[in-house]
Write a protein that holds these residues in place. Structure first.
Motif, short mmCIF file in Angstrom:
data_model
loop_
_atom_site.label_atom_id
_atom_site.label_comp_id
_atom_site.label_asym_id
_atom_site.label_seq_id
_atom_site.Cartn_x
_atom_site.Cartn_y
_atom_site.Cartn_z
N PHE A 1 35.96 23.17 -41.78
CA PHE A 1 35.73 21.80 -41.30
C PHE A 1 36.35 21.52 -39.94
O PHE A 1 36.09 20.49 -39.35
CB PHE A 1 36.24 20.79 -42.34
CG PHE A 1 35.40 20.75 -43.57
CD1 PHE A 1 34.23 20.01 -43.59
CD2 PHE A 1 35.76 21.47 -44.69
CE1 PHE A 1 33.44 19.99 -44.73
CE2 PHE A 1 34.97 21.44 -45.83
CZ PHE A 1 33.80 20.70 -45.85
N TRP A 2 37.19 22.45 -39.46
CA TRP A 2 37.85 22.20 -38.17
C TRP A 2 37.87 23.43 -37.27
O TRP A 2 37.27 23.43 -36.20
CB TRP A 2 39.28 21.69 -38.40
CG TRP A 2 40.12 21.79 -37.17
CD1 TRP A 2 39.95 21.09 -35.99
CD2 TRP A 2 41.22 22.67 -36.96
NE1 TRP A 2 40.89 21.48 -35.07
CE2 TRP A 2 41.69 22.43 -35.64
CE3 TRP A 2 41.86 23.61 -37.76
CZ2 TRP A 2 42.76 23.14 -35.11
CZ3 TRP A 2 42.94 24.30 -37.24
CH2 TRP A 2 43.38 24.07 -35.91
N LEU A 3 38.50 24.51 -37.71
CA LEU A 3 38.81 25.63 -36.82
C LEU A 3 37.57 26.21 -36.16
O LEU A 3 37.53 26.40 -34.95
CB LEU A 3 39.57 26.72 -37.58
CG LEU A 3 40.06 27.89 -36.72
CD1 LEU A 3 41.23 27.44 -35.85
CD2 LEU A 3 40.49 29.07 -37.58
N LEU A 4 36.53 26.49 -36.95
CA LEU A 4 35.34 27.16 -36.42
C LEU A 4 34.49 26.23 -35.56
O LEU A 4 33.55 26.70 -34.91
CB LEU A 4 34.52 27.75 -37.56
CG LEU A 4 35.20 28.91 -38.32
CD1 LEU A 4 34.34 29.35 -39.49
CD2 LEU A 4 35.49 30.08 -37.40
N HIS A 5 34.83 24.95 -35.55
CA HIS A 5 34.12 24.00 -34.69
C HIS A 5 34.82 23.80 -33.35
O HIS A 5 34.30 23.09 -32.49
CB HIS A 5 33.96 22.66 -35.41
CG HIS A 5 33.12 22.75 -36.65
ND1 HIS A 5 31.74 22.78 -36.61
CD2 HIS A 5 33.47 22.85 -37.96
CE1 HIS A 5 31.26 22.88 -37.83
NE2 HIS A 5 32.29 22.93 -38.68
N GLY B 1 32.61 33.60 -36.83
CA GLY B 1 32.00 32.32 -37.13
C GLY B 1 32.07 31.26 -36.05
O GLY B 1 31.54 30.16 -36.23
N TRP B 2 32.72 31.56 -34.92
CA TRP B 2 32.74 30.59 -33.81
C TRP B 2 31.41 30.64 -33.06
O TRP B 2 30.83 31.71 -32.85
CB TRP B 2 33.87 30.90 -32.86
CG TRP B 2 35.19 30.31 -33.25
CD1 TRP B 2 35.62 29.03 -33.04
CD2 TRP B 2 36.26 30.98 -33.94
NE1 TRP B 2 36.89 28.87 -33.54
CE2 TRP B 2 37.31 30.04 -34.11
CE3 TRP B 2 36.43 32.27 -34.43
CZ2 TRP B 2 38.51 30.36 -34.73
CZ3 TRP B 2 37.61 32.60 -35.06
CH2 TRP B 2 38.64 31.65 -35.22
N HIS B 3 30.93 29.48 -32.63
CA HIS B 3 29.67 29.40 -31.90
C HIS B 3 29.87 29.02 -30.44
O HIS B 3 29.10 29.45 -29.58
CB HIS B 3 28.73 28.41 -32.59
CG HIS B 3 28.40 28.77 -33.99
ND1 HIS B 3 27.59 29.84 -34.31
CD2 HIS B 3 28.79 28.22 -35.18
CE1 HIS B 3 27.48 29.93 -35.63
NE2 HIS B 3 28.21 28.97 -36.18
N ASP B 4 30.87 28.19 -30.16
CA ASP B 4 31.13 27.75 -28.79
C ASP B 4 32.26 28.62 -28.23
O ASP B 4 33.44 28.29 -28.35
CB ASP B 4 31.52 26.27 -28.76
CG ASP B 4 31.61 25.71 -27.34
OD1 ASP B 4 31.44 26.50 -26.38
OD2 ASP B 4 31.87 24.50 -27.21
N VAL B 5 31.88 29.74 -27.64
CA VAL B 5 32.86 30.71 -27.13
C VAL B 5 32.61 30.91 -25.64
O VAL B 5 31.49 31.21 -25.22
CB VAL B 5 32.75 32.06 -27.87
CG1 VAL B 5 33.82 33.03 -27.36
CG2 VAL B 5 32.88 31.87 -29.38
N ARG B 6 33.66 30.73 -24.84
CA ARG B 6 33.56 30.90 -23.39
C ARG B 6 34.46 32.06 -22.97
O ARG B 6 35.57 32.21 -23.51
CB ARG B 6 34.01 29.63 -22.66
CG ARG B 6 33.37 28.34 -23.20
CD ARG B 6 31.89 28.27 -22.91
NE ARG B 6 31.28 27.06 -23.45
CZ ARG B 6 31.24 25.89 -22.82
NH1 ARG B 6 31.80 25.77 -21.64
NH2 ARG B 6 30.66 24.85 -23.38
N VAL B 7 34.00 32.83 -22.00
CA VAL B 7 34.76 33.97 -21.50
C VAL B 7 35.33 33.63 -20.13
O VAL B 7 34.57 33.34 -19.19
CB VAL B 7 33.90 35.24 -21.42
CG1 VAL B 7 34.72 36.42 -20.92
CG2 VAL B 7 33.28 35.56 -22.78
N ALA B 8 36.65 33.63 -20.00
CA ALA B 8 37.28 33.39 -18.71
C ALA B 8 37.04 34.58 -17.78
O ALA B 8 36.74 35.69 -18.23
CB ALA B 8 38.78 33.16 -18.89
#
Length: 249
Positions: free
Chosen positions: A207-211, A229-236
């Motif tokens: 309900f929190w972490l993966l969002h 399970g993460w969907h919003d992932v950005r690469v620096a």
């Protein structure tokens, strides 16, 4: 996404420095290191290992943490980084840190701070008969050493520092982070990503972490975050604090 509230998981001192800079920029940021650092089991052997190498042999420094422990050791023993060796770093920030203390040239990949980027350097395509010493923490990826062996180098390792897990009360810490409205996570290694995922109980994870938005430092780490399970992932653009701040702003 709303204004980011950021959880930085990288160890001290870099983690604390990043949080302080983010707060100076007006951003909400918290520091919760998932590992702490200590001297490695091989550190005291390093002066002998360096002196035994031949002119033109290769030394690979895989993180700034290694320099943090190596350089004081050399100073205490009234030694310097041997000028006869050829030095490589995993990325620009590590290369600059090594140049600052050694006053020697350091080779590094210009575009990506990864083992793959380092191995793509033209001068590392043929290393037959060279000794290659990898200065690193405990464990870590084997790709660099294995590839250098395939290309003909004689590879040895020196554990200059250790990463030790930091333990938290899972339910208490999860509730605190959610209450603080953490919505952005900064994770700089696969080890810490797995530790964070395992630490958070399933309820908070779903309900929190993966969002949360995830900021990572390589495509490999991004792919791992996606698998978890993460969907919003950005690469620096890099693993240094400057690159992370650019991504977070």
């Amino acid at each position: 996404m709303s204004i980011p509230t950021i959880l930085v998981t990288r160890p001290s001192p870099a983690g604390e420095q990043l949080v302080n800079r983010l707060r100076t920029l007006g951003l909400m940021a918290y520091h919760a290191p998932l590992v702490n650092l200590s001297p490695g089991n091989d550190l005291t052997r390093l002066p002998v290992l360096l002196q035994a190498m031949q002119p033109g042999d290769l030394v690979f420094v895989l993180s700034q943490n290694a320099i943090r422990y190596i350089h004081p050791l050399l100073n205490r023993n009234k030694l310097s980084w041997p000028a006869k060796l050829t030095y490589y770093a995993i990325g620009r920030s590590t290369a600059l840190a090594l140049q600052a203390v050694s006053h020697l040239p350091v080779n590094y990949p210009l575009n990506v701070s990864t083992s793959e980027g380092l191995l793509a350097l033209p001068e590392l395509q043929r290393v037959n008969g060279k000794q290659a010493l990898l200065l690193r923490g405990n464990g870590g990826r084997a790709l660099l050493g294995e590839t250098l062996i395939i290309r003909g180098a004689k590879v040895s390792y020196c554990e200059c520092y250790q990463r030790n897990p930091v333990y938290y009360d899972a339910h208490k810490q999860s509730a605190y982070w959610q209450h603080a409205r953490i919505n952005t996570l900064v994770v700089t290694s696969g080890e810490m990503l797995q530790q964070l995922y395992t630490l958070i109980p399933a309820y908070y994870r779903s309900f929190w972490l993966l969002h949360c938005r995830m900021i990572v430092v390589s495509e490999r780490l991004a792919a791992y975050a996606n698998r978890l399970g993460w969907h919003d992932v950005r690469v620096a653009e890099g693993a240094d604090n400057d690159a992370l701040i650019r991504e977070l702003q």
